[in-house]
Design an enzyme around this catalytic site. Structure first.
Site, PDB file in Angstrom:
ATOM      1  N   HIS A 285      -7.091  -6.160   0.178  1.00  9.05           N
ATOM      2  CA  HIS A 285      -6.077  -5.126  -0.010  1.00  9.05           C
ATOM      3  C   HIS A 285      -4.699  -5.461   0.556  1.00  9.05           C
ATOM      4  O   HIS A 285      -3.695  -4.975   0.042  1.00  9.05           O
ATOM      5  CB  HIS A 285      -6.566  -3.816   0.620  1.00  9.05           C
ATOM      6  CG  HIS A 285      -5.622  -2.667   0.469  1.00  9.05           C
ATOM      7  ND1 HIS A 285      -5.197  -2.203  -0.766  1.00  9.05           N
ATOM      8  CD2 HIS A 285      -5.003  -1.887   1.392  1.00  9.05           C
ATOM      9  CE1 HIS A 285      -4.371  -1.192  -0.597  1.00  9.05           C
ATOM     10  NE2 HIS A 285      -4.229  -0.980   0.702  1.00  9.05           N
TER      11      HIS A 285
ATOM     12  N   ASP B 158      -9.269  -6.436  -4.299  1.00  7.00           N
ATOM     13  CA  ASP B 158      -8.921  -5.210  -3.571  1.00  7.00           C
ATOM     14  C   ASP B 158     -10.016  -4.164  -3.787  1.00  7.00           C
ATOM     15  O   ASP B 158     -10.272  -3.749  -4.916  1.00  7.00           O
ATOM     16  CB  ASP B 158      -7.573  -4.681  -4.072  1.00  7.00           C
ATOM     17  CG  ASP B 158      -7.036  -3.531  -3.232  1.00  7.00           C
ATOM     18  OD1 ASP B 158      -7.814  -2.941  -2.454  1.00  7.00           O
ATOM     19  OD2 ASP B 158      -5.841  -3.228  -3.349  1.00  7.00           O
TER      20      ASP B 158
ATOM     21  N   SER C 210       0.836  -1.197   0.000  1.00  5.65           N
ATOM     22  CA  SER C 210       0.000   0.000   0.000  1.00  5.65           C
ATOM     23  C   SER C 210       0.876   1.255   0.000  1.00  5.65           C
ATOM     24  O   SER C 210       1.714   1.426  -0.882  1.00  5.65           O
ATOM     25  CB  SER C 210      -0.960  -0.040   1.196  1.00  5.65           C
ATOM     26  OG  SER C 210      -1.979   0.913   1.042  1.00  5.65           O
TER      27      SER C 210
END
Length: 347
Positions: free
Chosen positions: A310, A282, A160
């Protein structure tokens, strides 16, 4: 050529790796002795993997130009030293090294020298005297930690927002990074990791929202598929432990008012071989951006994990570990092939 495949191939270089699927039921955990600097609320965490990894968190002194005294910087150090270059794990936005509680032991069981590093401003470091936690400060802090303790080119893994941290670091300090692994990467302006510059008052209001339990609970169930309510509650409590430090709010505001990471223009400067891992489901960052990233990175492969949200290293640690290990296996084989002496043929 675009190669979008699932994580299914077998490992050969790491036969001892136990990548059986983890079951995330939360039960009463054994007694663990936690470092004294961790918030006392660590005792309330039920997840045995988080509790076990927390016992290994330590603080190392790191000297930086923007602080008169060393920053006591939190990380999990490796138990073994490998002939291969180390794997260094970053975490996502406003998180900590405990994010790797499921995948870290799998990588260690496979014989990898594995570090988990808390990014400056988050995690469990002592930031009581730090005034700046902007991108430049985070980069310098990480570089000085690497230079003081890791000291070898690394496979740098960023999920991320941690992917933006990894890209920025690899471009600015290519001597420190041998390979990159980017997981559900937030590296574009439309991604969640890039912030517009905010007025200080607005930033403090935003930080109060970030700390709120309802928002974190909502984000947890948005990020992961099929997580039970009890497990989700425990994961929220794990994720907000570092927010209990008195300096967390100022550090996060410092980052937000600086504008945060914006590395989209750096992507084509990444020369390291890169593995892109993406959760097929995601709901936070579109997997269309995974395809875009693959095309823009000069030397990359992309792998997709099915039935996953995610943060695959939390939700599907067996698959995430397997992909990282396969990536390192292939790189190791290529290095050996390049270094092998060629036979001279005499006619």
């Amino acid at each position: 050529m675009l190669t979008l495949t699932s994580a299914s191939s077998a490992l050969t270089l790491f036969p001892e790796c136990k990548t059986q699927r983890r079951r995330f039921s939360i039960s009463a955990a054994a007694d663990y002795k936690f470092p004294s600097f961790l918030p006392k609320q660590m005792e309330e965490i039920k997840d045995p993997f988080a509790r076990k990894l927390a016992t290994r968190i330590e603080r190392l002194p790191v000297n930086v130009s923007f602080s008169e005294k060393s920053i006591m910087s939190s990380c999990v150090k490796p138990l073994i030293q490998s002939n291969q270059n180390p794997v260094v794990l970053l975490h996502s936005f406003d998180s900590s090294c405990l994010e790797w509680r499921y995948t870290f032991p799998l990588l260690e069981e496979a014989g990898l020298e594995t570090w988990a590093i808390d990014i400056l401003g988050w995690g469990f470091s002592n930031l009581e005297r730090i005034k700046s936690c902007d991108v430049a400060s985070k980069r310098e802090h990480f570089y000085q930690l690497w230079k003081s303790y890791i000291k070898r080119p690394m496979t740098l893994v960023g999920p991320s927002l941690g992917a933006a941290v990894a890209v920025d670091f690899a471009v600015n300090h290519p001597e420190a990074v041998e390979n990159l692994v980017l997981i559900d990467a937030s590296v574009y302006a439309e991604g969640t990791g890039n912030l517009a510059k905010l007025p200080r008052a607005v930033a403090y209001a935003g930080v109060s929202i970030l700390k709120s339990f309802p928002l974190r609970l909502y984000t947890t169930f948005l990020a992961f598929k099929g997580v039970s309510f009890d497990t989700g509650l425990d994961w929220v409590n794990i994720g907000k432990l570092h927010c209990l430090y008195p300096w967390w709010e100022d550090a996060t505001v410092s980052f937000m008012i600086s504008g945060g990471y914006n590395v989209s223009r750096q992507i084509d400067q990444v020369m390291q071989k890169t593995l892109i891992i993406w959760g097929e489901d995601d709901q936070i960052i579109s997997n269309k951006l995974a395809v875009r990233l693959h095309f823009e990175l000069p030397n990359s492969n992309i792998r997709q994990i099915p039935d996953c949200g995610h943060l695959p290293h939390v939700e599907k640690p067996d698959s995430a570990a397997r992909l990282i290990l396969e990536f390192m296996q292939n790189h190791s084989c290529q290095k050996k092939a390049q270094l092998a002496p060629t036979e001279e043929v005499v006619y």
